[in-house]
Design a protein around this motif. Structure first.
Motif, short mmCIF file in Angstrom:
data_model
loop_
_atom_site.label_atom_id
_atom_site.label_comp_id
_atom_site.label_asym_id
_atom_site.label_seq_id
_atom_site.Cartn_x
_atom_site.Cartn_y
_atom_site.Cartn_z
N ASP A 25 -18.72 8.30 -3.07
CA ASP A 25 -17.26 8.32 -3.17
C ASP A 25 -16.83 9.76 -2.97
O ASP A 25 -17.56 10.69 -3.35
CB ASP A 25 -16.81 7.81 -4.56
CG ASP A 25 -15.32 7.47 -4.59
OD1 ASP A 25 -14.49 8.38 -4.40
OD2 ASP A 25 -14.99 6.29 -4.77
N VAL A 26 -15.65 9.94 -2.35
CA VAL A 26 -15.16 11.31 -2.17
C VAL A 26 -14.85 11.95 -3.53
O VAL A 26 -14.83 13.17 -3.66
CB VAL A 26 -13.90 11.36 -1.26
CG1 VAL A 26 -14.27 11.10 0.19
CG2 VAL A 26 -12.84 10.37 -1.71
N ALA B 225 -15.38 -5.09 -0.08
CA ALA B 225 -13.98 -5.38 -0.38
C ALA B 225 -13.01 -4.81 0.63
O ALA B 225 -11.90 -5.32 0.77
CB ALA B 225 -13.63 -4.81 -1.76
N ALA B 226 -13.37 -3.74 1.32
CA ALA B 226 -12.39 -3.05 2.16
C ALA B 226 -11.81 -3.99 3.22
O ALA B 226 -12.54 -4.81 3.79
CB ALA B 226 -13.05 -1.85 2.84
N ASN B 227 -10.52 -3.89 3.44
CA ASN B 227 -9.87 -4.69 4.47
C ASN B 227 -10.14 -4.09 5.85
O ASN B 227 -10.25 -2.87 5.98
CB ASN B 227 -8.36 -4.72 4.24
CG ASN B 227 -7.99 -5.64 3.08
OD1 ASN B 227 -8.41 -6.79 3.02
ND2 ASN B 227 -7.21 -5.12 2.14
N ARG C 48 0.85 -1.20 0.00
CA ARG C 48 0.00 0.00 0.00
C ARG C 48 0.88 1.24 0.00
O ARG C 48 1.84 1.30 0.77
CB ARG C 48 -0.88 -0.04 1.25
CG ARG C 48 -1.81 1.10 1.42
CD ARG C 48 -2.80 0.84 2.54
NE ARG C 48 -3.79 -0.18 2.15
CZ ARG C 48 -4.93 -0.40 2.80
NH1 ARG C 48 -5.21 0.30 3.88
NH2 ARG C 48 -5.78 -1.32 2.39
N CYS D 207 -16.36 -0.51 0.31
CA CYS D 207 -15.26 -0.76 -0.64
C CYS D 207 -14.31 0.43 -0.66
O CYS D 207 -13.70 0.73 -1.70
CB CYS D 207 -15.81 -1.00 -2.04
SG CYS D 207 -16.81 -2.50 -2.17
N ALA D 208 -14.18 1.13 0.48
CA ALA D 208 -13.22 2.24 0.54
C ALA D 208 -12.08 1.82 1.47
O ALA D 208 -11.35 0.88 1.12
CB ALA D 208 -13.92 3.51 1.01
N THR E 36 -11.27 -9.53 -7.32
CA THR E 36 -11.75 -9.21 -5.96
C THR E 36 -13.23 -8.87 -6.03
O THR E 36 -14.04 -9.35 -5.22
CB THR E 36 -10.96 -8.02 -5.38
OG1 THR E 36 -9.57 -8.34 -5.40
CG2 THR E 36 -11.39 -7.71 -3.96
N LYS F 99 -16.61 10.03 -10.09
CA LYS F 99 -16.95 8.59 -10.14
C LYS F 99 -18.43 8.39 -9.83
O LYS F 99 -19.10 7.56 -10.43
CB LYS F 99 -16.10 7.82 -9.13
CG LYS F 99 -14.63 7.72 -9.51
CD LYS F 99 -13.86 6.98 -8.44
CE LYS F 99 -12.37 6.95 -8.77
NZ LYS F 99 -11.55 6.51 -7.64
N GLY G 207 -13.85 2.76 -6.37
CA GLY G 207 -12.48 2.67 -6.91
C GLY G 207 -12.32 1.43 -7.77
O GLY G 207 -13.26 0.96 -8.41
N ALA G 208 -11.09 0.90 -7.77
CA ALA G 208 -10.78 -0.23 -8.65
C ALA G 208 -11.73 -1.40 -8.42
O ALA G 208 -12.26 -1.98 -9.37
CB ALA G 208 -9.33 -0.66 -8.41
N VAL G 209 -11.98 -1.75 -7.16
CA VAL G 209 -12.88 -2.87 -6.88
C VAL G 209 -14.34 -2.41 -6.93
O VAL G 209 -15.19 -3.06 -7.56
CB VAL G 209 -12.61 -3.48 -5.48
CG1 VAL G 209 -13.55 -4.64 -5.21
CG2 VAL G 209 -11.16 -3.93 -5.36
#
Ligand code: NAD
Length: 351
Positions: free
Chosen positions: A206-207, A262-264, A47, A240-241, A153, A211, A185-187
């Motif tokens: 999304d900020v 998706a976010a970890n 990252r 997903c952010a 993902t 998008k 984003g990407a995911v």
């Protein structure tokens, strides 16, 4: 922020190794965390992020690398868990030189850690590192699979939402199911495409407002304010952010009955998972549903299979969601706690 214990956060097993790498010539400051190599070399993305402090960066690397151990174990991959964070240099910097220096740090671990993309890093960054280390994946190959893990993902998250909608919401398809997406984003963007194709109704935030505007135009999505997306009146919430979005402040306001994104590290603390359960909200653990990307880069690294085989393996995440929910019923516990125990029981070298 949670205070850091260098030899293991309160809820974590200790890390095997943590490398602080610096290179004054390029401005590199990176933390490479090897949580576990019990199943094989530690595999996890890198990252590039502007952290509020070095402590915050270390905290992120420690938490994310542990998450990778659990993710790789549950996905039955022959890899342990690791993660790297690069503290984004201030102002202008020479990106290829920075990643070459980072690649040398990866190389210095002699294969104990294998890197790939994560937030803030790209396939070009990974390709650039190939000159200094073979321990890198996520690089597009001509005529073959591999490269950007995000679509895989997103597919894993999508099949998880589909399985969760059936098992938790009693919906036989996603037609008309309302999904709030935090982060395009990407995911998040690929996930929005899959959900839209399946007939889901999207609420997005999304900020980056460009998008959001694109999602409104392309998917007929409803735009929400970033501060309100988690509390949207929907059936499913897909964070997903970034991490820790499910916390003391946000959990009481959530309307969705199913969370899968998706976010970890979505749960700020394990207690937030318990609070979700008390509110009758089913949280599918992030590292279970977002394993599609690591499945893809791991296959690429081992030079195994092709696109179809990768997709089939990613689709199996839905079977694990089903098994998890069965285990939860049997254990009378929360999905987060049951998944943790299940994953930890697999932190041994595969036969
Ligand atoms: P990304 O940087 O491409 O996308 C993140 C998006 O979230 C951006 O569009 C950003 O503008 C938006 N965002 C940031 N803060 C926000 C906020 N407060 N509210 C709404 N939107 C916000 O990252 P990505 O690759 O799509 O990854 C998203 C998450 O999924 C990350 O937590 C990442 O670690 C995790 N993840 C990604 C992969 C992968 O394959 N890329 C795999 C596993 C896990």
């Amino acid at each position: 922020m949670t205070p850091i214990s260098l030899f293991g956060l309160p809820e974590q097993a200790p890390h095997e190794r943590v490398l602080l790498a610096t290179d004054p010539a390029t401005g590199l400051k990176a933390i490479l965390a090897v949580h576990s190599t019990a199943r094989g070399p530690a595999f996890g993305g890198c990252r590039l992020w502007h952290y509020e402090s070095e402590a915050a960066a270390l905290n992120d690397a420690l938490r994310l690398s542990q998450g990778m151990s659990l993710k790789n174990a549950l996905a039955d991959l022959p890899f342990g868990g690791g993660k790297a964070v690069i503290l984004k240099p201030e102002g202008q910097f020479d990106r290829p030189a920075l990643f070459a220096a980072f690649g040398r740090a990866v190389q210095s671990l002699n294969g104990a850690y294998i890197t790939a993309e994560d937030v803030g890093t790209t396939t070009a960054d990974m390709r650039g590192m190939q000159a200094v280390t073979p321990y890198v994946s996520g690089i597009p190959r001509e005529g073959a699979f591999g490269g950007d893990p995000s679509p895989k993902t997103a597919w894993g998250v999508f099949v998880s939402i589909r399985a969760g909608a059936r098992l938790v919401l009693g919906r036989s398809s996603l037609e008309g199911v309302r999904v709030a997406l935090q982060g395009l984003g990407a995911v998040g963007w690929h996930l929005a495409e899959f959900l839209h194709q399946a007939g889901a109704k999207l609420v997005v935030a999304d900020v980056d407002t460009a998008k959001v505007e694109r999602a409104v135009a392309q998917f007929g999505a409803v735009a929400a304010h970033v501060g309100e997306i988690l509390a949207a009146d929907v059936d499913v919430l897909a964070p997903c952010a970034l991490g820790a979005s499910l916390n003391e402040q946000t959990v009481p306001a959530i309307h969705a009955k199913l969370i899968a994104g998706a976010a970890n590290n979505q749960l700020a603390t394990p207690a937030d998972g318990d609070a979700l359960q008390r509110r009758g909200i089913c949280y599918l653990p992030d590292y279970l549903v977002n394993a599609g990307g690591i499945i893809s880069v791991a296959r690429e690294y081992r030079n195994e299979g092709e696109e179809q085989a990768v997709m089939a393996e990613v689709s199996k995440i839905a079977e694990r969601v089903e098994e998890l929910l069965q285990r939860v019923q049997a254990a009378d516990s929360t999905p987060a706690r049951v998944a943790d125990d299940w994953a930890r029981s697999k932190l041994v070298r595969p036969a």
